[in-house]
Design a protein around this motif. Sequence first.
Motif, PDB file in Angstrom:
ATOM      1  N   UNK A 176       2.181  34.813 -80.697  1.00 23.99           N
ATOM      2  CA  UNK A 176       1.532  33.943 -79.716  1.00 23.99           C
ATOM      3  C   UNK A 176       0.723  32.815 -80.347  1.00 23.99           C
ATOM      4  N   UNK A 177       0.661  32.789 -81.653  1.00 25.49           N
ATOM      5  CA  UNK A 177      -0.124  31.751 -82.314  1.00 25.49           C
ATOM      6  C   UNK A 177       0.341  30.366 -81.886  1.00 25.49           C
ATOM      7  N   UNK A 178      -0.599  29.554 -81.445  1.00 25.30           N
ATOM      8  CA  UNK A 178      -0.268  28.202 -81.018  1.00 25.30           C
ATOM      9  C   UNK A 178       0.133  28.090 -79.568  1.00 25.30           C
ATOM     10  N   UNK A 179       0.281  29.211 -78.881  1.00 21.36           N
ATOM     11  CA  UNK A 179       0.643  29.183 -77.462  1.00 21.36           C
ATOM     12  C   UNK A 179      -0.618  29.238 -76.610  1.00 21.36           C
ATOM     13  N   UNK A 180      -0.581  28.685 -75.407  1.00 25.03           N
ATOM     14  CA  UNK A 180      -1.776  28.666 -74.557  1.00 25.03           C
ATOM     15  C   UNK A 180      -2.231  30.069 -74.185  1.00 25.03           C
ATOM     16  N   UNK A 181      -3.534  30.255 -74.118  1.00 26.62           N
ATOM     17  CA  UNK A 181      -4.113  31.550 -73.755  1.00 26.62           C
ATOM     18  C   UNK A 181      -4.248  31.614 -72.242  1.00 26.62           C
ATOM     19  N   UNK A 182      -3.158  31.897 -71.573  1.00 31.77           N
ATOM     20  CA  UNK A 182      -3.145  31.949 -70.118  1.00 31.77           C
ATOM     21  C   UNK A 182      -3.880  33.197 -69.623  1.00 31.77           C
ATOM     22  N   UNK A 183      -4.348  33.122 -68.385  1.00 27.04           N
ATOM     23  CA  UNK A 183      -5.072  34.245 -67.803  1.00 27.04           C
ATOM     24  C   UNK A 183      -4.270  34.824 -66.647  1.00 27.04           C
ATOM     25  N   UNK A 184      -4.564  36.064 -66.317  1.00 30.90           N
ATOM     26  CA  UNK A 184      -3.958  36.708 -65.161  1.00 30.90           C
ATOM     27  C   UNK A 184      -4.670  36.265 -63.890  1.00 30.90           C
ATOM     28  N   UNK A 185      -4.021  36.509 -62.780  1.00 27.75           N
ATOM     29  CA  UNK A 185      -4.685  36.372 -61.486  1.00 27.75           C
ATOM     30  C   UNK A 185      -5.373  37.704 -61.209  1.00 27.75           C
ATOM     31  N   UNK A 186      -6.674  37.722 -61.302  1.00 22.00           N
ATOM     32  CA  UNK A 186      -7.413  38.975 -61.188  1.00 22.00           C
ATOM     33  C   UNK A 186      -7.747  39.292 -59.732  1.00 22.00           C
ATOM     34  N   UNK A 187      -7.736  40.560 -59.419  1.00 23.63           N
ATOM     35  CA  UNK A 187      -7.988  41.024 -58.058  1.00 23.63           C
ATOM     36  C   UNK A 187      -9.252  41.887 -58.058  1.00 23.63           C
ATOM     37  N   UNK A 188     -10.279  41.530 -57.284  1.00 19.43           N
ATOM     38  CA  UNK A 188     -11.471  42.392 -57.192  1.00 19.43           C
ATOM     39  C   UNK A 188     -11.081  43.746 -56.608  1.00 19.43           C
ATOM     40  N   UNK A 189     -11.505  44.790 -57.258  1.00 24.10           N
ATOM     41  CA  UNK A 189     -11.157  46.132 -56.802  1.00 24.10           C
ATOM     42  C   UNK A 189     -12.415  46.765 -56.226  1.00 24.10           C
ATOM     43  N   UNK A 190     -12.533  46.734 -54.894  1.00 21.21           N
ATOM     44  CA  UNK A 190     -13.714  47.256 -54.208  1.00 21.21           C
ATOM     45  C   UNK A 190     -13.363  48.511 -53.430  1.00 21.21           C
ATOM     46  N   UNK A 191     -14.281  49.415 -53.416  1.00 22.08           N
ATOM     47  CA  UNK A 191     -14.141  50.618 -52.601  1.00 22.08           C
ATOM     48  C   UNK A 191     -15.135  50.520 -51.448  1.00 22.08           C
ATOM     49  N   UNK A 192     -14.658  50.188 -50.248  1.00 23.33           N
ATOM     50  CA  UNK A 192     -15.599  49.986 -49.127  1.00 23.33           C
ATOM     51  C   UNK A 192     -16.348  51.252 -48.734  1.00 23.33           C
ATOM     52  N   UNK A 193     -15.865  52.409 -49.163  1.00 20.58           N
ATOM     53  CA  UNK A 193     -16.548  53.658 -48.808  1.00 20.58           C
ATOM     54  C   UNK A 193     -17.644  54.024 -49.795  1.00 20.58           C
ATOM     55  N   UNK A 194     -17.742  53.281 -50.882  1.00 19.38           N
ATOM     56  CA  UNK A 194     -18.739  53.626 -51.894  1.00 19.38           C
ATOM     57  C   UNK A 194     -20.140  53.342 -51.384  1.00 19.38           C
ATOM     58  N   UNK A 195     -21.091  54.214 -51.755  1.00 16.41           N
ATOM     59  CA  UNK A 195     -22.472  54.059 -51.325  1.00 16.41           C
ATOM     60  C   UNK A 195     -23.272  53.258 -52.333  1.00 16.41           C
ATOM     61  N   UNK A 196     -24.186  52.429 -51.823  1.00 18.62           N
ATOM     62  CA  UNK A 196     -25.088  51.706 -52.704  1.00 18.62           C
ATOM     63  C   UNK A 196     -26.218  52.628 -53.128  1.00 18.62           C
ATOM     64  N   UNK A 197     -26.932  52.257 -54.190  1.00 24.78           N
ATOM     65  CA  UNK A 197     -28.029  53.121 -54.658  1.00 24.78           C
ATOM     66  C   UNK A 197     -29.070  53.340 -53.563  1.00 24.78           C
ATOM     67  N   UNK A 198     -29.413  54.597 -53.323  1.00 22.41           N
ATOM     68  CA  UNK A 198     -30.419  54.908 -52.318  1.00 22.41           C
ATOM     69  C   UNK A 198     -31.771  55.193 -52.966  1.00 22.41           C
TER      70      UNK A 198
END
Length: 760
Positions: A671-693
Motif C-alpha cells: 500500500x505504500x504510496x496509495x491513499x489512506x482511504x477510510x471506511x464508512x463508519x456506523x455508530x453502534x448504539x444499544x438503545x436499551x443500555x442504561x446510563x450511569x445512575x
Amino acid sequence: MGNKRSGGGLSSAQQAAKFLGVSVLAGAVLAGLALPAVGAIGLAAKGTVEQFDEIPANLKRPPLSERTTILDANGGEIAKVYSRDRTIVKLKDISPYMRKAIVAIEDARFYEHGAIDLKGVLRALNENAQDGGVSQGASTLTQQYVKNVFVEEAGNNEKAVAKAQKQSIGRKIKELKYAIQVEKELGKKLILQNYLNITFFGQQAYGIEAASQRYFSKHAKDLKLEEAALLAGLVQSPSRYDPVNAPQVAKARRDTVLQRMAEVKDITQAQADAAKKKPLGLKVSSPKNGCITAVDGAGFFCDYVRAVFLNDPVFGKTREERSQRWDRGGLTIRTTLDPKAQKSVQNSIKAHVYQDDPVATAVTLVEPGTGKVVAMGQSKPYGFGTNELTINLSADKAMGGSNYGFQVGSTFKPITAAAALEQGKKPYQRYSSPYKMDYPSPVSTCNGSWSNSEGSTVENEDISEKGPYGMKEALAKSINTYFVQLISDIGVCPVTEMAAKMGMQRADGQKLNQVPSLTLGSEGFSPLTMAGAYATFANRGVYCTPVFIESITGPGGKDLEVPKSSCTRAMSEKTADTMNTLLRGVVEDGTGKKAGLDNRPSAGKTGTTDERKAAWFVGYTPNLAGAVWVGGSGSKGVEMENIRIGGVFHDKVYGADTPGPIWRDAMTGALEGKPAEDFVNVPIKDPSAKKPGRDDNGNGDKPGGDNGGSNGGADDPWPDITIPPDVIGGDDGLVGGNRGGNGNGGHGNGNGNSNGWNFP
C-alpha cells in the motif's frame, strides 16, 4: 542390405519397385497424374490404401508453437513458458550466412528445381532399390518443411509424431503432393523462412532464433559464418551433432558445411579454410522455461494463470482445445500482478517464516471492487527440490491447490455476523456466551434441521471469557460460544447462503456442511477464497470474482478475449459498513491488534483451528484485502505448539502472533504510496443500555447498574452517547459517580466532583 540376385543384379521385385517408383513419381510431379493403387509394393498414399488423387489438395499449416510471455501489470516479465522454444522471425532477420549454409548442406539445388528434385529422387530410388529399403529420402527443403508441418500438427502426441516421421513410401508421396502445393502458394523465400522457423536444432530449440540464442546467446541476424555453419549442420541429426555434448563431432560437421558452401560458390575456399580454424565459440544460454523461473516468488501466480487458461471456456470449448492452444503459445499475457505488492509479500514471508520451517505460510492480496489478484506467494518456493512445492497453497484443488484447503477457524465468524445483520439482527445483539456450553439443538438448516445427537460441546479459548457479550466485543475477543448461539438463532442456511454470495466455496469443490460448527471455521478454504470474501466487506457489500489476466495478445498482435470479473451484491451497504466498523475493533483493540496498520484504517479477523494446525489473519483496507495462512503443508498438518517459526519460539501459535505480523508487513509495502482511504463508519448504539445512575448525593455502589441512584444523572455530560450496559455497572462498571460523590466500578474507582466525571 536388401536381397540381391547372384552376380549383383536386382531381384524382379526390386526392379519393379524401381521402375514403378520412377514412373509414378515423375508422372505425379510432371503431370499431376493420379497414382495407381499398387498396394503390393506400398506406393499408395494414406498408409497403403488411399490413391494419390484422394489426398486433400490443401495442406493445413497450423500456427507454429512459440514461447508465451507472461507479464506483470506494469509490463515486466514474470516468466516465459513454452511447449517448444521458438521465436518466429522474418527472413530479413536471419543472417545471410545462415540462409546460404542451410541451402548448401540440405538442398543445394533449392533455387533450381521445383517442389521435387527429380535428380535427387532418381538417385534415391536407385540407392533404395540397391539397399532393399528406404535409406535415402532425397527430400528437398520444401519436402522437409512439409514433414515438419506434420510433426508440428502432431504436437506432443507421441504416436502422432512417430507417424509423421515414419520412413514409408506412403508418407513420402503425401510430402510430394503437398510440396507441389506449397511451392505454388509460398514461393522460395517464404518456404526458406518457414523452414528455418519450424526446424528443430536440438537443446529444446525450435527455429533459428531460439537456436541462435541457445548456442550463441545472440539474435539469428547476427550469426557469423562459422556459427551459421554449425547450426545448419545440426538439422540432419541434432543429437548426434550436439556441440554441447559432442563438440568434436559437431566441429567436423560444421567444417563439412563450410566446405559444401565453398563447393557451391557461396563462399570462397579461403573463407571456408579460415572459418574451419576457428573454435566453436559457444556461449550457451540455459533454457528458462516455465513458472519455475518466475522472479520474486511469483511462480505460483504464474502457474495459476496457466490453470485459468486451461479451465476457462473463454479460451476454448474443451480442455483439450484449450491445452492445444496453450501449447501453441505465441501469447503475450499481461496479468494483474503488482510487482511492488508481490515483492512486499515475499519480503514479509521471508522475514517471518523460513523455507525449512516445519510449517509454511501462504499469502494472497486482492483488490476490492475489481477482483484483481495483485500478489500471491508462499514460504515453500515453486519447485521440485527439498522444501519446495508445486502445490499452490493459496489455491483451490481444481486450480493446483491442496486437496482440502485449510480450516479457517474464527475468520469465518464475520460471515455469520454479516448473515445475522442481513436477517435483521442488531450489531449490539447480546447472548449469554458462557465459557462452555452444549451446542443448541435443534438448529434449522437449508434442508431441515440439525440435532446435537452426540452431545457436542463448545468452549471459548480462555476460561475468563464468559458473557454476556455483544457482537462487537464477541468479534474482538473471538468468543466461540457467542457465535454458536448466533448461528443457532438465525439458522445455518442464511450463513451458507451468505458464504456463497461472498465467493466462499470449499477448496475441494464440495458443498458446505449444514452444521452449526460452520461458524467456527470447520470447513476448508483457500487463502485466495478468504481474501476475495473479505474484499466484499471492503467493497461495501459487493463481491467480485477474482481475476488474474488483464489482456492477451496472440500471434500477429491479435487481442484475445479474457475472462472478466463478475461483481454482484452480497449484502447491503449498511451491513457491510457495520461489519467494517465491527472489524476495525479487532485490529484496534481486539485479537488482531498486532496486525494493525500505521497511519491508515484497517479491519480484519484472526483465526486459529483445533489442535492449532492452522492459524490465519484475514484483513483489509478500503483498497486492498489480504489473507495469510500458516500451518503444515502436508495432509496430516502440524500441531503448532512449542514450535519455532522464522527463528521465533512459540509455546502456542495464534492468528495474531504470526499471520498477523505477516499480513501487516505485506500490506504495508503493497500500500505504500496509495491513499489512506477510510471506511464508512456506523455508530453502534444499544438503545436499551442504561446510563450511569446516581443518588441525590452522587453515590453509586455500582454506578449505572441496577443499584445506581435514580436521581444522580442531572448533570450528564454526554447526553447524546449511549453507553452499553456491558461497560457500566455490575462487575464491569467503568464509570464513577458525579456531583461530589464516589462511585466504585469493577475496573476502578471514580472520584466525582461538581465539575464532571472521572474514569478509572
